[in-house]
Design a protein around this motif. Structure first.
Motif, PDB file in Angstrom:
ATOM      1  N   VAL A 103       0.835  -1.203   0.000  1.00  0.00           N
ATOM      2  CA  VAL A 103       0.000   0.000   0.000  1.00  0.00           C
ATOM      3  C   VAL A 103       0.869   1.251   0.000  1.00  0.00           C
ATOM      4  N   ILE A 104       1.925   1.240   0.830  1.00  0.00           N
ATOM      5  CA  ILE A 104       2.828   2.396   0.892  1.00  0.00           C
ATOM      6  C   ILE A 104       3.499   2.633  -0.456  1.00  0.00           C
ATOM      7  N   ILE A 105       3.800   1.568  -1.175  1.00  0.00           N
ATOM      8  CA  ILE A 105       4.440   1.700  -2.488  1.00  0.00           C
ATOM      9  C   ILE A 105       3.430   2.106  -3.556  1.00  0.00           C
ATOM     10  N   ALA A 106       2.241   1.496  -3.557  1.00  0.00           N
ATOM     11  CA  ALA A 106       1.294   1.663  -4.654  1.00  0.00           C
ATOM     12  C   ALA A 106       0.607   3.030  -4.643  1.00  0.00           C
ATOM     13  N   VAL A 107       0.275   3.542  -3.465  1.00  0.00           N
ATOM     14  CA  VAL A 107      -0.489   4.793  -3.416  1.00  0.00           C
ATOM     15  C   VAL A 107       0.312   5.977  -3.965  1.00  0.00           C
ATOM     16  N   PRO A 108       1.523   6.266  -3.466  1.00  0.00           N
ATOM     17  CA  PRO A 108       2.275   7.373  -4.084  1.00  0.00           C
ATOM     18  C   PRO A 108       2.658   7.105  -5.531  1.00  0.00           C
ATOM     19  N   TRP A 171       9.071   4.653  -5.827  1.00  0.00           N
ATOM     20  CA  TRP A 171       8.146   5.725  -6.227  1.00  0.00           C
ATOM     21  C   TRP A 171       8.647   6.429  -7.483  1.00  0.00           C
ATOM     22  N   LEU A 172       9.931   6.812  -7.471  1.00  0.00           N
ATOM     23  CA  LEU A 172      10.493   7.539  -8.616  1.00  0.00           C
ATOM     24  C   LEU A 172      10.523   6.657  -9.863  1.00  0.00           C
ATOM     25  N   ALA A 173      10.861   5.379  -9.701  1.00  0.00           N
ATOM     26  CA  ALA A 173      10.932   4.481 -10.856  1.00  0.00           C
ATOM     27  C   ALA A 173       9.550   4.291 -11.480  1.00  0.00           C
ATOM     28  N   PHE A 232      -2.333   1.588 -10.735  1.00  0.00           N
ATOM     29  CA  PHE A 232      -2.360   0.885  -9.460  1.00  0.00           C
ATOM     30  C   PHE A 232      -2.155  -0.617  -9.670  1.00  0.00           C
ATOM     31  N   LEU A 233      -2.826  -1.207 -10.646  1.00  0.00           N
ATOM     32  CA  LEU A 233      -2.661  -2.635 -10.900  1.00  0.00           C
ATOM     33  C   LEU A 233      -1.241  -2.961 -11.332  1.00  0.00           C
ATOM     34  N   TRP A 234      -0.661  -2.097 -12.134  1.00  0.00           N
ATOM     35  CA  TRP A 234       0.706  -2.331 -12.585  1.00  0.00           C
ATOM     36  C   TRP A 234       1.682  -2.297 -11.411  1.00  0.00           C
ATOM     37  N   VAL A 235       1.554  -1.277 -10.557  1.00  0.00           N
ATOM     38  CA  VAL A 235       2.465  -1.158  -9.423  1.00  0.00           C
ATOM     39  C   VAL A 235       2.217  -2.266  -8.406  1.00  0.00           C
ATOM     40  N   TRP A 236       0.955  -2.572  -8.135  1.00  0.00           N
ATOM     41  CA  TRP A 236       0.632  -3.586  -7.133  1.00  0.00           C
ATOM     42  C   TRP A 236       1.158  -4.962  -7.528  1.00  0.00           C
ATOM     43  N   ASN A 237       1.083  -5.293  -8.796  1.00  0.00           N
ATOM     44  CA  ASN A 237       1.512  -6.606  -9.266  1.00  0.00           C
ATOM     45  C   ASN A 237       2.970  -6.647  -9.698  1.00  0.00           C
ATOM     46  N   ASP A 238       3.678  -5.541  -9.545  1.00  0.00           N
ATOM     47  CA  ASP A 238       5.058  -5.486 -10.005  1.00  0.00           C
ATOM     48  C   ASP A 238       5.973  -6.321  -9.111  1.00  0.00           C
ATOM     49  N   LEU A 239       6.855  -7.064  -9.732  1.00  0.00           N
ATOM     50  CA  LEU A 239       7.879  -7.840  -9.029  1.00  0.00           C
ATOM     51  C   LEU A 239       9.280  -7.368  -9.376  1.00  0.00           C
TER      52      LEU A 239
END
Length: 306
Positions: A103-108, A171-173, A232-239
């Motif tokens: 959540v901390i990664i995906a929201v910003p 976040w920056l990436a 959001f889906l892209w960031v949330w599912n990113d590995l």
């Protein structure tokens, strides 16, 4: 003469009578084709949803049954369901902390591209400056560059400035990688807004900043919602990005990294994988269903002006 006068009105009547069976037949075929398409769409939806249903049912089954029987057997009595998998994966496996990290990664990483991209899209759609179309084309062309090419230079830069292993690096990436698509999607929508409305605001003395916040953004909610869903889906599912920039700091690892480490090389502890996978899907599903009414409108926005 009288016979001719009688026959003349009969000709259009006969033609109309002949067209009625044809029009009825076409209407019946149209309704039949619509029903067939609806049935096919429902079948596709059911088949597409079966893996998710099986994952949900398996996440509530005891480990002994998961490894010996299929998930569909749980639909028949006697029913045996348990919360053991969820308790184990949240407490012992540390997925609760990983959920918070995601959540901390995906929201910003969703807000920043939407905000910066909307500002840039407004400039490309309504402001005049030199080489506007050329710069827009160069930004859009960045979408064809593979993500993997930029990871090594970014990792070197973040390592030199001390951002590796921190949330700010991810976040920056994600902001940099998501901006070309954000600008492309929002610029097309902004350009389709009524010109008379914006020109009237200019005549009334509204500045570009006021016009952007009070008129353009409220009218662009469908496009913004579509962008938020995609990002959001892209960031949330990113590995990959999380593995490169956060792999050395397990305390900040998101759910994708934690789930990947649940199952060992020999497949042990795989019973918690179903619960972990469904937990990782829960928040994206909530976001999608909450914004789904804007999704199609936002995707089609800008394709046709009017």
């Amino acid at each position: 003469m009288i016979g001719e006068q009688v026959q003349q009105p009969l000709i259009p009547a006969l033609a109309t009578a002949r067209r009625r069976p044809l029009s009825r037949r076409r209407g019946w075929l149209r309704r039949l084709s619509e029903q067939v398409i609806t049935v096919i769409a429902l079948l596709i939806a059911v088949v597409w949803s079966l893996p998710t249903l099986g994952l949900l049912i398996s996440s509530f089954r005891p480990p002994s049954l998961i490894s010996t029987t299929g998930w569909w057997t749980a639909l028949l009595p006697p029913w045996q369901f348990t919360l053991q998998n969820y308790v184990q994966v949240i407490t012992a496996q540390g997925l609760g902390r990983a959920f918070i990290n995601s959540v901390i990664i995906a929201v910003p990483s969703t807000i920043l591209p939407a905000l910066i991209g909307s500002l840039a899209a407004f400039a490309f759609a309504w402001m005049r400056f030199p080489a506007r179309n050329t710069i827009f084309f160069l930004i859009i062309s960045l979408q064809i560059i593979p993500l993997q090419i930029a990871l090594v230079p970014l990792l070197q830069i973040f390592t030199n400035i001390g951002l590796t292993g921190q949330y700010a690096a991810v976040w920056l990436a994600h902001t940099a990688f998501g901006l070309p698509f954000a600008i492309f999607l929002l610029r097309n929508f902004f350009a389709a807004l009524p010109r008379d409305l914006l020109e009237a605001a200019y005549v009334d003395g509204a500045s570009n900043f006021r016009l952007f916040w009070t008129i353009v953004l409220p009218l662009s909610l469908p496009a913004l919602a579509s962008l938020v869903i995609f990002q959001f889906l892209w960031v949330w599912n990113d590995l990959l990005v999380a593995l490169i920039f956060l792999g050395g700091n397990p305390q900040n690892a998101p759910m994708t990294l934690t789930i990947a480490s649940l199952v060992g090389s020999y497949g042990e502890n795989d019973q918690v994988l179903t619960a972990a996978a469904f937990l990782s899907m829960a928040l994206p599903l909530v976001i999608f269903f909450a914004l789904q009414r804007y999704f199609i409108r936002g995707i089609l926005a800008g394709s046709v002006k009017g």
